[in-house]
Design a protein around this motif. Structure first.
Motif, PDB file in Angstrom:
ATOM      1  N   GLU A  95      33.892  40.227 -36.810  1.00  0.00           N
ATOM      2  CA  GLU A  95      34.993  40.897 -36.109  1.00  0.00           C
ATOM      3  C   GLU A  95      35.494  40.051 -34.935  1.00  0.00           C
ATOM      4  N   LYS A  96      34.570  39.457 -34.206  1.00  0.00           N
ATOM      5  CA  LYS A  96      34.927  38.589 -33.072  1.00  0.00           C
ATOM      6  C   LYS A  96      35.760  37.396 -33.546  1.00  0.00           C
ATOM      7  N   GLY A  97      35.318  36.754 -34.627  1.00  0.00           N
ATOM      8  CA  GLY A  97      36.036  35.594 -35.158  1.00  0.00           C
ATOM      9  C   GLY A  97      37.408  35.963 -35.705  1.00  0.00           C
ATOM     10  N   ARG A  98      37.481  37.088 -36.435  1.00  0.00           N
ATOM     11  CA  ARG A  98      38.770  37.518 -36.988  1.00  0.00           C
ATOM     12  C   ARG A  98      39.751  37.903 -35.888  1.00  0.00           C
ATOM     13  N   ALA A  99      39.254  38.566 -34.832  1.00  0.00           N
ATOM     14  CA  ALA A  99      40.121  38.955 -33.713  1.00  0.00           C
ATOM     15  C   ALA A  99      40.644  37.713 -32.993  1.00  0.00           C
ATOM     16  N   ALA A 100      39.775  36.737 -32.782  1.00  0.00           N
ATOM     17  CA  ALA A 100      40.202  35.498 -32.119  1.00  0.00           C
ATOM     18  C   ALA A 100      41.234  34.771 -32.969  1.00  0.00           C
ATOM     19  N   GLU A 101      40.990  34.718 -34.275  1.00  0.00           N
ATOM     20  CA  GLU A 101      41.933  34.056 -35.174  1.00  0.00           C
ATOM     21  C   GLU A 101      43.277  34.778 -35.184  1.00  0.00           C
ATOM     22  N   ALA A 102      43.248  36.105 -35.209  1.00  0.00           N
ATOM     23  CA  ALA A 102      44.486  36.894 -35.194  1.00  0.00           C
ATOM     24  C   ALA A 102      45.272  36.670 -33.904  1.00  0.00           C
ATOM     25  N   ALA A 103      44.548  36.358 -32.817  1.00  0.00           N
ATOM     26  CA  ALA A 103      45.195  36.082 -31.537  1.00  0.00           C
ATOM     27  C   ALA A 103      45.664  34.633 -31.426  1.00  0.00           C
ATOM     28  N   GLY A 104      45.455  33.854 -32.484  1.00  0.00           N
ATOM     29  CA  GLY A 104      45.926  32.471 -32.495  1.00  0.00           C
ATOM     30  C   GLY A 104      44.870  31.440 -32.158  1.00  0.00           C
ATOM     31  N   ASP A 105      43.657  31.870 -31.903  1.00  0.00           N
ATOM     32  CA  ASP A 105      42.574  30.946 -31.580  1.00  0.00           C
ATOM     33  C   ASP A 105      41.966  30.414 -32.877  1.00  0.00           C
ATOM     34  N   THR A 106      42.554  29.353 -33.418  1.00  0.00           N
ATOM     35  CA  THR A 106      42.081  28.781 -34.683  1.00  0.00           C
ATOM     36  C   THR A 106      41.432  27.412 -34.500  1.00  0.00           C
ATOM     37  N   GLU A 107      41.490  26.869 -33.309  1.00  0.00           N
ATOM     38  CA  GLU A 107      40.947  25.539 -33.034  1.00  0.00           C
ATOM     39  C   GLU A 107      39.452  25.482 -33.336  1.00  0.00           C
ATOM     40  N   GLY A 108      39.063  24.604 -34.243  1.00  0.00           N
ATOM     41  CA  GLY A 108      37.661  24.393 -34.570  1.00  0.00           C
ATOM     42  C   GLY A 108      37.026  25.495 -35.401  1.00  0.00           C
ATOM     43  N   ARG A 109      37.809  26.461 -35.854  1.00  0.00           N
ATOM     44  CA  ARG A 109      37.278  27.599 -36.606  1.00  0.00           C
ATOM     45  C   ARG A 109      37.216  27.249 -38.091  1.00  0.00           C
ATOM     46  N   GLU A 110      36.057  27.454 -38.709  1.00  0.00           N
ATOM     47  CA  GLU A 110      35.842  27.165 -40.127  1.00  0.00           C
ATOM     48  C   GLU A 110      35.226  28.381 -40.807  1.00  0.00           C
ATOM     49  N   ASN A 111      35.253  28.407 -42.120  1.00  0.00           N
ATOM     50  CA  ASN A 111      34.525  29.421 -42.872  1.00  0.00           C
ATOM     51  C   ASN A 111      33.040  29.121 -42.735  1.00  0.00           C
ATOM     52  N   VAL A 112      32.249  30.163 -42.518  1.00  0.00           N
ATOM     53  CA  VAL A 112      30.804  30.005 -42.379  1.00  0.00           C
ATOM     54  C   VAL A 112      30.126  30.991 -43.323  1.00  0.00           C
ATOM     55  N   ALA A 113      29.218  30.506 -44.143  1.00  0.00           N
ATOM     56  CA  ALA A 113      28.416  31.368 -45.003  1.00  0.00           C
ATOM     57  C   ALA A 113      27.082  31.625 -44.309  1.00  0.00           C
ATOM     58  N   LEU A 114      26.689  32.884 -44.255  1.00  0.00           N
ATOM     59  CA  LEU A 114      25.399  33.259 -43.691  1.00  0.00           C
ATOM     60  C   LEU A 114      24.635  33.986 -44.788  1.00  0.00           C
ATOM     61  N   HIS A 115      23.578  33.375 -45.280  1.00  0.00           N
ATOM     62  CA  HIS A 115      22.757  33.968 -46.333  1.00  0.00           C
ATOM     63  C   HIS A 115      21.415  34.344 -45.733  1.00  0.00           C
ATOM     64  N   VAL A 116      21.064  35.595 -45.818  1.00  0.00           N
ATOM     65  CA  VAL A 116      19.804  36.073 -45.270  1.00  0.00           C
ATOM     66  C   VAL A 116      19.024  36.750 -46.389  1.00  0.00           C
ATOM     67  N   TYR A 117      17.800  36.332 -46.580  1.00  0.00           N
ATOM     68  CA  TYR A 117      16.931  36.938 -47.582  1.00  0.00           C
ATOM     69  C   TYR A 117      15.671  37.416 -46.876  1.00  0.00           C
ATOM     70  N   GLY A 118      15.272  38.595 -47.176  1.00  0.00           N
ATOM     71  CA  GLY A 118      14.004  39.105 -46.685  1.00  0.00           C
ATOM     72  C   GLY A 118      13.297  39.768 -47.856  1.00  0.00           C
ATOM     73  N   PHE A 119      12.088  39.362 -48.140  1.00  0.00           N
ATOM     74  CA  PHE A 119      11.401  39.893 -49.321  1.00  0.00           C
ATOM     75  C   PHE A 119       9.895  39.785 -49.112  1.00  0.00           C
ATOM     76  N   PRO A 120       9.144  40.705 -49.706  1.00  0.00           N
ATOM     77  CA  PRO A 120       7.693  40.624 -49.598  1.00  0.00           C
ATOM     78  C   PRO A 120       7.141  39.542 -50.511  1.00  0.00           C
ATOM     79  N   PHE A 121       6.010  38.973 -50.124  1.00  0.00           N
ATOM     80  CA  PHE A 121       5.326  37.994 -50.964  1.00  0.00           C
ATOM     81  C   PHE A 121       3.845  38.027 -50.666  1.00  0.00           C
ATOM     82  N   ARG A 122       3.069  37.532 -51.585  1.00  0.00           N
ATOM     83  CA  ARG A 122       1.621  37.411 -51.388  1.00  0.00           C
ATOM     84  C   ARG A 122       1.213  35.958 -51.632  1.00  0.00           C
ATOM     85  N   VAL A 123       0.245  35.508 -50.842  1.00  0.00           N
ATOM     86  CA  VAL A 123      -0.240  34.129 -51.021  1.00  0.00           C
ATOM     87  C   VAL A 123      -1.493  34.117 -51.868  1.00  0.00           C
TER      88      VAL A 123
END
Length: 196
Positions: A168-196
């Motif tokens: 929301e922060k990035g989209r609001a800044a972009e909508a206000a014209g703040d596009t300098e240095g702004r790129e698409n960013v992928a954030l992948h988060v995985y959380g899962f149980p495991f046993r060793v």
């Protein structure tokens, strides 16, 4: 039709299978990034024929995953598309009631994770072209925690809320014209149980 605000829960097998096609998922992801696009623009992104892309866009639309967007140009021949919601939510428990549904969910999940892995590998291969600012800002972290299912669910909720805050922060800044240095960013988060 105006774009919805929330993630759309996927609960039926037909919609899951429609999205779990490799090209359709790439097209859907491309629309989520660009917000609106034509079949021609998306065809350039995925290096496929416009006719093939148009066919798959119509399939996504049939399942309510995307919808026609307001034209972005005066060319009346162009058909513009947009996601029908901010994203989708696919929960494993929704598809555990029958073997066919569980198998389809597993296949879809594997496809989504394979595509995410491909995105990350591409970033790693191109890392030197992004410069030191992006490379030092991009997280690459592993945390091995001891949690209960309730604590993991709480953590998931907090991470989703934090990601939405920054989106929301990035989209609001972009909508206000703040596009300098702004790129698409992928954030992948995985959380899962495991046993060793």
């Amino acid at each position: 039709m105006p774009k919805q605000d929330a993630n759309r829960p996927i609960t039926d097998l037909g919609t899951l299978k429609a999205l779990a096609h490799p090209l359709r998922m790439k097209l859907y992801r491309g629309l989520c990034v660009s917000r609106t696009a034509t079949a021609s623009q998306l065809a350039d992104q995925v290096d496929e024929a416009v006719s093939l892309v148009s066919y798959h866009l119509r399939k996504l639309a049939e399942h309510g995953l995307i919808e026609e967007a307001r034209p972005q140009s005066a060319d009346g021949r162009e058909r513009w598309w947009q996601p029908a919601s901010e994203g989708v939510t696919i929960r494993g428990e929704t598809f555990r009631d029958a073997p066919e549904r569980a198998a389809a969910h597993l296949a879809a999940t594997r496809l989504f994770h394979d595509q995410r892995t491909d995105m990350y590998r591409r970033y790693l291969d191109e890392r030197s072209t992004w410069g030191p600012e992006w490379n030092s800002a991009a997280p690459d972290t592993e945390a091995l925690l001891r949690l209960t299912p309730a604590e993991l669910a709480e953590l998931r909720g907090e991470l989703i809320a934090l990601a939405r805050k920054y989106d929301e922060k990035g989209r609001a800044a972009e909508a206000a014209g703040d596009t300098e240095g702004r790129e698409n960013v992928a954030l992948h988060v995985y959380g899962f149980p495991f046993r060793v």
